[in-house]
Design a protein around this motif. Sequence first.
Motif, PDB file in Angstrom:
ATOM      1  N   ALA A  73       0.838  -1.200   0.000  1.00  8.27           N
ATOM      2  CA  ALA A  73       0.000   0.000   0.000  1.00  8.27           C
ATOM      3  C   ALA A  73       0.871   1.247   0.000  1.00  8.27           C
ATOM      4  O   ALA A  73       0.589   2.231  -0.711  1.00  8.27           O
ATOM      5  N   ASN A  74       1.960   1.226   0.762  1.00 10.60           N
ATOM      6  CA  ASN A  74       2.881   2.369   0.781  1.00 10.60           C
ATOM      7  C   ASN A  74       3.597   2.523  -0.556  1.00 10.60           C
ATOM      8  O   ASN A  74       3.826   3.644  -1.034  1.00 10.60           O
ATOM      9  N   SER A  75       3.967   1.400  -1.181  1.00 10.82           N
ATOM     10  CA  SER A  75       4.611   1.470  -2.498  1.00 10.82           C
ATOM     11  C   SER A  75       3.674   2.092  -3.527  1.00 10.82           C
ATOM     12  O   SER A  75       4.080   2.947  -4.318  1.00 10.82           O
ATOM     13  N   ILE A  76       2.427   1.660  -3.528  1.00  8.52           N
ATOM     14  CA  ILE A  76       1.454   2.197  -4.479  1.00  8.52           C
ATOM     15  C   ILE A  76       1.267   3.694  -4.261  1.00  8.52           C
ATOM     16  O   ILE A  76       1.176   4.465  -5.222  1.00  8.52           O
ATOM     17  N   ARG A  77       1.248   4.097  -2.990  1.00  6.11           N
ATOM     18  CA  ARG A  77       1.121   5.536  -2.702  1.00  6.11           C
ATOM     19  C   ARG A  77       2.351   6.287  -3.213  1.00  6.11           C
ATOM     20  O   ARG A  77       2.218   7.345  -3.845  1.00  6.11           O
ATOM     21  N   ARG A  78       3.538   5.752  -2.943  1.00  8.25           N
ATOM     22  CA  ARG A  78       4.754   6.434  -3.409  1.00  8.25           C
ATOM     23  C   ARG A  78       4.819   6.480  -4.926  1.00  8.25           C
ATOM     24  O   ARG A  78       5.332   7.449  -5.502  1.00  8.25           O
ATOM     25  N   LEU A  79       4.342   5.439  -5.582  1.00  5.42           N
ATOM     26  CA  LEU A  79       4.372   5.375  -7.046  1.00  5.42           C
ATOM     27  C   LEU A  79       3.272   6.204  -7.694  1.00  5.42           C
ATOM     28  O   LEU A  79       3.199   6.297  -8.925  1.00  5.42           O
ATOM     29  N   ASP A  80       2.397   6.786  -6.877  1.00  3.39           N
ATOM     30  CA  ASP A  80       1.333   7.675  -7.373  1.00  3.39           C
ATOM     31  C   ASP A  80       0.473   6.964  -8.410  1.00  3.39           C
ATOM     32  O   ASP A  80       0.199   7.481  -9.492  1.00  3.39           O
ATOM     33  N   THR A  81       0.061   5.740  -8.064  1.00  4.10           N
ATOM     34  CA  THR A  81      -0.746   4.941  -8.977  1.00  4.10           C
ATOM     35  C   THR A  81      -1.805   4.216  -8.158  1.00  4.10           C
ATOM     36  O   THR A  81      -1.773   4.244  -6.916  1.00  4.10           O
ATOM     37  N   SER A  82      -2.725   3.565  -8.820  1.00  2.00           N
ATOM     38  CA  SER A  82      -3.730   2.789  -8.103  1.00  2.00           C
ATOM     39  C   SER A  82      -3.413   1.295  -8.130  1.00  2.00           C
ATOM     40  O   SER A  82      -4.090   0.512  -7.464  1.00  2.00           O
ATOM     41  N   TYR A  83      -2.401   0.908  -8.895  1.00  4.19           N
ATOM     42  CA  TYR A  83      -2.032  -0.504  -8.997  1.00  4.19           C
ATOM     43  C   TYR A  83      -0.626  -0.623  -9.554  1.00  4.19           C
ATOM     44  O   TYR A  83      -0.087   0.326 -10.142  1.00  4.19           O
TER      45      TYR A  83
END
Length: 272
Positions: A88-98
């Motif tokens: 979940a943190n990676s997805i947030r950092r990557l500014d994506t939904s998946y």
Amino acid sequence: MEYETVQGTAVPKIGLGTWQTDGQETYGAVRTALAAGYRHIDTAQAYDNERYVGNAIHDADVDREDVFLTTKVRPDRFRPGRLKRSVANSIRRLDTSYVDLLLLHWPNPLADLRETMEAMADLVERGDVRHVGVSNFSKKRLMKAQRVSPEPIFTNQVKLHPFKPQRDLLRYCQDSNVLLTAYSPLGTGGVLDDDLLRSIGTRYDKTPAQVALRWATQHRNVVAIPKSTSEDHIEQNIDIFDFKLDRDELDRIARPDPVRNGLAFAKGSIGI
């Protein structure tokens, strides 16, 4: 660009690796790669650059759906609860939904692999992840992951280059419809001064690096993710699809060499 299709999904044959890049260097490399035609970007939690990868994709004139994006879970985060929070943190950092592909970065013998793969499958069911896979797994470990995973193992990301051709593992991946993602396909720079690659490259007006990448990508079920921050090298690394090596050249290029592979490993450490 050429694509490799496994399990019904097409993946660009060449992607950009981002190991050992950080900050604006990462951002610039990803922006340059996307402008040059790359649509396959690889990162990892351990690289500490997911935020910059995400910013670059967001700012590029490329639709997110057109980019095949991979990240990897650190081995100390394999327990189900921690894995899900870390993703979940990676997805947030990557500014994506998946993310298109989520990998276990290295084997962790202390973790329950079945529980870990079940947690990754939950993320697929939730829509946070489209495919799951592993990295740096031996053939034996890959087979175990396949046995215990509710989701098909999409790829095993391993080191592959002319001095480490991974023949047995590659044959298994080809027979099992598993992608082999080649990191360090240039032998951490070790191929650049290779006389054979230089000689073959002269025939096609290509550099030794381009010949090594073409060698890798001409194999079935293989894609490659060379790392570079140089604009010239990023552009050269994708400019390999206008020639084909013949069978004799493919065979001669593959030269298992523990010494040269070991030197490449020493240069690259273990952070891939």
